[in-house]
Design a protein around this motif. Structure first.
Motif, PDB file in Angstrom:
ATOM      1  N   THR A  67    -112.296  59.108  17.913  1.00 35.68           N
ATOM      2  CA  THR A  67    -112.277  58.656  16.529  1.00 35.68           C
ATOM      3  C   THR A  67    -113.023  59.887  15.754  1.00 35.68           C
ATOM      4  OG1 THR A  67    -111.940  56.489  16.921  1.00 35.68           O
ATOM      5  CG2 THR A  67    -112.715  56.836  14.663  1.00 35.68           C
ATOM      6  N   THR A 118    -103.447  49.358  10.554  1.00 39.69           N
ATOM      7  CA  THR A 118    -103.543  50.655  10.372  1.00 39.69           C
ATOM      8  C   THR A 118    -102.623  51.221   9.435  1.00 39.69           C
ATOM      9  OG1 THR A 118    -104.165  51.051  12.605  1.00 39.69           O
ATOM     10  CG2 THR A 118    -103.670  52.939  11.617  1.00 39.69           C
ATOM     11  N   ALA A 175    -105.863  45.357   5.443  1.00 33.73           N
ATOM     12  CA  ALA A 175    -106.036  46.203   6.885  1.00 33.73           C
ATOM     13  C   ALA A 175    -107.281  45.877   7.540  1.00 33.73           C
ATOM     14  CB  ALA A 175    -105.813  47.658   6.450  1.00 33.73           C
ATOM     15  N   GLU A 176    -108.445  45.685   6.843  1.00 35.53           N
ATOM     16  CA  GLU A 176    -109.589  45.379   7.356  1.00 35.53           C
ATOM     17  C   GLU A 176    -109.653  44.252   7.874  1.00 35.53           C
ATOM     18  OE1 GLU A 176    -113.278  47.054   6.072  1.00 35.53           O
ATOM     19  OE2 GLU A 176    -112.414  48.550   4.753  1.00 35.53           O
ATOM     20  N   LEU A 217    -105.683  57.938  16.106  1.00 36.05           N
ATOM     21  CA  LEU A 217    -105.009  56.955  16.659  1.00 36.05           C
ATOM     22  C   LEU A 217    -104.795  57.047  18.099  1.00 36.05           C
ATOM     23  CD1 LEU A 217    -102.210  57.046  13.609  1.00 36.05           C
ATOM     24  CD2 LEU A 217    -104.373  55.752  13.679  1.00 36.05           C
ATOM     25  N   ILE A 240    -108.389  45.590  11.622  1.00 37.54           N
ATOM     26  CA  ILE A 240    -108.875  47.137  11.942  1.00 37.54           C
ATOM     27  C   ILE A 240    -110.491  47.055  11.822  1.00 37.54           C
ATOM     28  CG2 ILE A 240    -106.757  48.084  11.742  1.00 37.54           C
ATOM     29  CD1 ILE A 240    -107.526  49.547   9.370  1.00 37.54           C
ATOM     30  N   CYS A 291    -108.905  56.626   7.490  1.00 40.57           N
ATOM     31  CA  CYS A 291    -107.363  56.524   7.157  1.00 40.57           C
ATOM     32  C   CYS A 291    -107.595  56.876   5.748  1.00 40.57           C
ATOM     33  CB  CYS A 291    -106.765  55.379   7.312  1.00 40.57           C
ATOM     34  SG  CYS A 291    -106.483  54.722   9.074  1.00 40.57           S
ATOM     35  N   LEU A 337    -104.213  49.790  19.497  1.00 45.38           N
ATOM     36  CA  LEU A 337    -104.183  50.026  18.136  1.00 45.38           C
ATOM     37  C   LEU A 337    -103.617  48.785  17.374  1.00 45.38           C
ATOM     38  CD1 LEU A 337    -105.128  52.132  15.916  1.00 45.38           C
ATOM     39  CD2 LEU A 337    -103.019  53.066  16.160  1.00 45.38           C
ATOM     40  N   ASP A 338    -104.019  48.474  16.369  1.00 46.64           N
ATOM     41  CA  ASP A 338    -103.321  47.308  15.198  1.00 46.64           C
ATOM     42  C   ASP A 338    -102.683  48.066  14.465  1.00 46.64           C
ATOM     43  OD1 ASP A 338    -103.261  44.189  14.458  1.00 46.64           O
ATOM     44  OD2 ASP A 338    -103.342  45.460  12.777  1.00 46.64           O
ATOM     45  N   LEU A 341    -112.259  52.791  10.946  1.00 40.30           N
ATOM     46  CA  LEU A 341    -110.778  53.233  11.086  1.00 40.30           C
ATOM     47  C   LEU A 341    -110.295  53.276   9.526  1.00 40.30           C
ATOM     48  CD1 LEU A 341    -108.668  54.455  12.442  1.00 40.30           C
ATOM     49  CD2 LEU A 341    -107.886  52.161  13.082  1.00 40.30           C
ATOM     50  N   ALA A 342    -110.611  52.312   8.800  1.00 38.29           N
ATOM     51  CA  ALA A 342    -110.229  52.308   7.408  1.00 38.29           C
ATOM     52  C   ALA A 342    -110.790  53.615   6.479  1.00 38.29           C
ATOM     53  CB  ALA A 342    -110.545  50.949   6.709  1.00 38.29           C
ATOM     54  N   LEU A 374    -102.955  53.491   6.037  1.00 39.91           N
ATOM     55  CA  LEU A 374    -102.361  54.767   5.529  1.00 39.91           C
ATOM     56  C   LEU A 374    -101.505  54.544   4.310  1.00 39.91           C
ATOM     57  CD1 LEU A 374    -101.485  55.660   9.348  1.00 39.91           C
ATOM     58  CD2 LEU A 374    -103.207  56.753   7.804  1.00 39.91           C
TER      59      LEU A 374
END
Length: 343
Positions: free
Chosen positions: A318, A199, A133-134, A185, A137, A145, A194-195, A141-142, A203
């Motif tokens: 955020t 994301t 994910a990173e 989001l 993003i 989540c 948003l990717d 954000l990680a 999640l």
């Protein structure tokens, strides 16, 4: 990532006893009488050198910075390689602890089989998903989540665990929490910019943790092994799983850049191995309720680290959404005061 370890550790710490809420407490033998000076010296020896609040703060920092370390690690290595290194160095730390304390690993094949599933759900899968994910993003954000794990956990426990009953407080917490997720989001903007893939992976990683907790709770209660040996065996099995998967999807690195390599070593040794030992000590000293409060500091630290050290952008929605998520998560974990309870 780390409501994972927190909740899973609490479950594993009770794996040698009956975890049902109706289980009668085991009588504690009365210790032989000792003189006051002797009792004081014994208490001083058993008390950790650092107070639990200092260790609590250190744990929040370690886990909060873990998302930054994942991001830095992926700058030099493939996500599966980052996860393998993390599990390898984390297992090494626990192996030393097990050897020093002369703990015995589980002997039952059944226990090892359940631990293999737990290692996949609580370590190999979510760690890999966060690393992937990173790639697309921000670490901020990680980290946010990851804070949805208590929400997923409560939702699943209402379905899978008969002792968890839906209450107005919990349902309200779930609703507030997922409203916070939509705020993070930017749902009113149609998730513009948003990717979705990254994301979604973050999640999904957060969802994997409560699935693992429920599995552990159903299968490893009463295993007879210590929490340290169970967790050490679980991380070892997770390392083996990544050792098999990683060569299939990656090639050997042609270089080992210092920054990413150090990030992976620290992520494993501190963010996984040492953090688990610190968390066990905190839970044993002040109880799981206080120990679990570390969850609510992790996304704040992760966001601060990402913005200040990696220069990641932080829009207004955020942090606002993150606060709403944490408020909802806290509400789902709280209990209503009984009528007539002492104030």
């Amino acid at each position: 990532m780390f409501y994972e370890v927190k909740r899973a550790m609490v479950v594993l710490m009770s794996a040698t006893t009956d975890t049902s809420p109706t289980a009668a407490p085991t009588p504690t033998p009365t210790p032989p009488a000792v003189s006051a000076p002797h009792a004081h010296r014994a208490s001083a020896r058993s008390r950790p050198a650092l107070g639990w609040r200092v260790r609590f703060a250190a744990l929040a920092l370690i886990w909060g910075f873990s998302f930054l370390l994942i991001k830095v690690g992926t700058h030099g290595f493939a996500p599966f390689q980052v996860t393998f290194g993390r599990l390898f160095f984390g297992t090494a730390v626990l192996a030393v602890a097990i050897a020093v304390k002369r703990e015995r690993l589980p002997r039952s094949a059944r226990t090892w089989g359940h631990l293999a599933v737990a290692a996949f759900l609580l370590n190999a899968l979510p760690f890999s998903l966060f690393a992937y994910a990173e790639l697309t993003i921000p670490s901020t954000l990680a980290g946010i989540c990851n804070a949805t794990s208590p929400l997923w956990g409560m939702l699943l426990s209402l379905v899978a665990l008969s002792e968890d009953r839906p209450t107005r407080r919990r349902v309200a917490g779930l609703g507030i929490g997922f409203l916070g997720v939509l705020t993070v989001l930017g749902a009113w903007q149609g998730f513009s910019g948003l990717d979705l893939r990254g994301t979604g992976m973050a999640l999904l990683a957060s969802l994997s943790y409560p699935i693992g907790w429920i599995y552990v709770r159903r299968t490893l209660a009463g295993s007879g092994s210590s929490h340290l040996s169970l967790t050490g065996a679980q991380l070892f099995l997770g390392t083996l799983q990544l050792a098999v998967v990683t060569p299939l999807f990656t090639t050997l690195p042609t270089s080992f850049p210092v920054g990413p390599l150090l990030a992976v070593v620290v992520l494993g040794a501190l963010g996984t191995g040492l953090a688990i030992l610190i968390q066990y000590g905190i839970v044993a000293e002040v109880g799981p309720t206080t120990g679990q409060m570390v969850t609510y500091f992790i996304p704040v630290i992760a966001a601060a680290a990402g913005v200040t050290l990696l220069g990641e952008r932080l829009d207004w929605n955020t942090p606002v959404g993150a606060l709403v998520v944490l408020a909802g998560a806290a509400l789902t974990q709280s209990r209503a005061r009984r009528p007539g309870a002492a104030k």
